[in-house]
Design an enzyme around this catalytic site. Structure first.
Site, PDB file in Angstrom:
ATOM      1  N   CYS A 139      10.551  17.447  16.756  1.00 16.46           N
ATOM      2  CA  CYS A 139      10.958  16.408  15.803  1.00 16.46           C
ATOM      3  C   CYS A 139      11.569  16.964  14.529  1.00 16.46           C
ATOM      4  O   CYS A 139      12.316  16.264  13.843  1.00 16.46           O
ATOM      5  CB  CYS A 139       9.765  15.522  15.455  1.00 16.46           C
ATOM      6  SG  CYS A 139       9.068  14.623  16.861  1.00 16.46           S
ATOM      7  N   ASN A 140      11.259  18.202  14.181  1.00 14.14           N
ATOM      8  CA  ASN A 140      11.820  18.786  12.963  1.00 14.14           C
ATOM      9  C   ASN A 140      13.247  19.265  13.157  1.00 14.14           C
ATOM     10  O   ASN A 140      13.953  19.565  12.186  1.00 14.14           O
ATOM     11  CB  ASN A 140      10.976  19.966  12.494  1.00 14.14           C
ATOM     12  CG  ASN A 140      10.798  21.034  13.559  1.00 14.14           C
ATOM     13  OD1 ASN A 140       9.866  20.927  14.351  1.00 14.14           O
ATOM     14  ND2 ASN A 140      11.657  22.033  13.619  1.00 14.14           N
TER      15      ASN A 140
END
Length: 382
Positions: free
Chosen positions: A162-163
Site C-alpha cells: 500500500c505504500n
C-alpha cells in the site's frame, strides 16, 4: 469492458518554482492531472456478506463496522449451488492481468486526454501493483495495449504494498526533473479481488472486508526554465518537493503477502497491531520530512493519508493531531471504495483538487503506509 471512470485536470503553472532546501537542483516536478478507474461492479458490504456466504456473527461485524459502504470488485460467477466459485491461483493471476490492463489503460487514457497530451508525449511509465505478478511486467503490457512508443522508458514497482504509490512517485518525479519538458506517467493499479482467499477464518475475513479494486494514473512534468510563463485558470496541481521514508524492522511481518499451503494460493496477512505501529511512527517520519525546510507541521494546509482502514486513519490522526476535516478525503475514499492499496492516496488527492479549496502556495503532505512495515511521505506545494 466498461466501468467507473473519474478524472480531474489541473493546470500547470509555468514558473520554475525552485526553492533551495526543498527541490534540490533543477525544476520541480509538477502533477498535471489525475484520473481514476474501477471495475464495472460495485457492492455494498451487506451484499458482500451474502456473496461470500458469511454466517459467523463476529465476521459479519467486521464487515459492517469497517467504515466502508461500497467497494468495486471483480468477482467470479456463483457456482450451481449458489456459493461463490473458489478461484485457483492461476485464475486469480489471469484476473489480475486482465483487470489491471483494463483499469490501467482507461486511467492513463483519461489523464492524458484531460491534460491535453497524446500517447506519443509519454516518455516514461511506472506501473505500481502488488496484487499479481507478471513477466513481462504490467508496464510492457500497458505499452502494448495502448500503443505507447516502444522507446518509452519504464519501471515496474511490484510487491511493495500500500505504500508503493509514493515509492513510484519518487521515481517518476526524479525522471521528470532529469528530463524537463517531457511527460512521465505513474499508474497504480490493484486488482485486490485477485488476492483473496475464502476459508472462513478471521485472518482472511479481515482482508476480504477491507480491500477494493481500482486504478489511478497521474501525469507529471517538470517545466523547463526557459519555457515562457503562461497564465492558467483554476487551481494548479502540486509540485513534488521532497520525500522521506521510514522502515520499521520490528514490524517487518505485520503486513505480508505470502503462500498459504492449505489454500494453495497467495494470501495477505494483517496484524491487529498495524494501526498502532503505524500511528506511533507517524510523527517521526513527518518531522524528518520537514527537517531542513524551515517548515512546521502547522504550516501544512492539506493532508492526504492512505485509506488503510478506520483504525489506521484514526491512529495517524491522533498521533499527528489531525482533525476529522484534515482527513476527510481519506475517510470518504475508504467509505466509497475500501482500501485500494497503492492508489488510494491518489483517489484522495483527486478529491481534494476537485473540491476547489486549495490556494496556490498551500503546502501539503502525502502519506502512505504498508508492508515492511513502512511509512512513505512526500511534501508538495500547490
Amino acid at each position: 469492458m466498461t466501468g467507473q471512470l473519474s478524472t480531474i485536470a489541473v493546470s500547470p503553472t509555468m514558473e520554475p518554482a525552485y526553492s533551495p532546501g526543498l527541490t534540490g537542483s533543477g525544476p520541480a516536478a509538477k502533477i498535471l492531472g489525475i484520473a481514476t478507474a474501477t471495475p464495472p461492479n460495485s457492492y455494498s458490504q451487506a451484499e458482500l456478506i451474502d456473496i461470500f456466504g458469511v454466517t459467523d456473527e463476529r465476521i459479519r461485524s467486521v464487515f459492517l463496522n469497517s467504515a466502508i459502504e461500497r467497494r468495486s470488485l471483480t468477482l467470479p460467477e456463483r457456482a450451481p449451488d449458489g456459493t461463490m466459485h473458489q478461484e485457483s491461483q492461476g485464475e486469480l493471476l489471469r484476473k489480475h492481468r486482465s483487470t489491471a490492463i483494463d483499469m490501467g489503460s482507461r486511467a492513463i487514457s483519461a489523464v492524458l486526454g484531460r491534460t491535453g497530451y497524446d500517447l506519443d508525449d509519454v516518455g516514461y511509465l511506472t506501473c505500481v501493483t502488488t496484487t499479481g505478478f507478471l513477466t513481462p511486467g504490467l508496464s510492457a503490457r500497458i505499452i502494448a495495449e495502448l500503443g505507447l512508443s516502444v522507446h518509452t522508458s519504464r519501471l515496474d514497482v511490484v510487491g511493495m504494498g500500500c505504500n508503493a504509490g509514493l515509492n513510484g512517485l519518487n521515481a517518476v518525479a526524479g525522471w521528470a526533473r532529469a528530463h524537463p519538458g517531457r511527460v512521465a506517467v505513474m499508474l497504480c493499479v490493484e486488482a485486490c479481488s485477485a488476492a483473496y482467499v475464502f476459508d472462513g477464518t478471521m485472518r482472511t475475513s479481515v482482508v476480504n472486508s477491507l480491500f477494493g479494486d481500482g486504478a489511478a494514473a497521474v501525469a507529471i512534468r517538470a517545466v523547463p526554465y526557459d519555457e515562457p510563463e503562461v497564465a492558467e485558470p483554476g487551481v494548479t496541481g502540486p509540485e513534488v518537493l521532497k520525500f522521506a521514508s521510514c522502515l520499521i524492522p520490528d514490524a517487518i511481518d505485520a503486513m505480508r503477502y505470502d503462500w498459504d499451503d492449505e489454500a494453495g494460493k497467495f494470501s495477505f496477512y494483517l496484524d491487529r497491531d498495524v494501526p498502532y505501529v503505524v500511528g506511533a511512527h507517524a510523527e517521526l517520519i513527518v518531522n524528518r520530512l520537514l527537517t531542513g525546510t524551515g517548515l512546521r507541521r502547522s504550516d501544512i494546509a492539506h493532508w492526504i493519508v492512505h485509506s488503510g482502514g478506520k483504525k489506521v486513519i484514526d491512529s495517524v490522526a491522533v498521533n499527528l493531531g489531525l482533525t476529522r476535516h484534515d482527513v476527510r478525503h481519506t475517510v470518504t475514499v475508504l467509505r466509497d471504495y475500501g482500501n485500494l492499496s497503492s492508489g488510494s492516496f491518489l483517489f484522495s488527492l483527486r478529491r481534494l483538487l476537485d473540491e476547489g479549496v486549495v490556494v496556490p502556495g498551500d503546502l501539503g503532505v502525502l502519506m502512505t503506509m504498508g508492508p515492511g512495515s513502512t511509512i512513505e511521505t512526500a511534501l508538495v506545494r500547490y
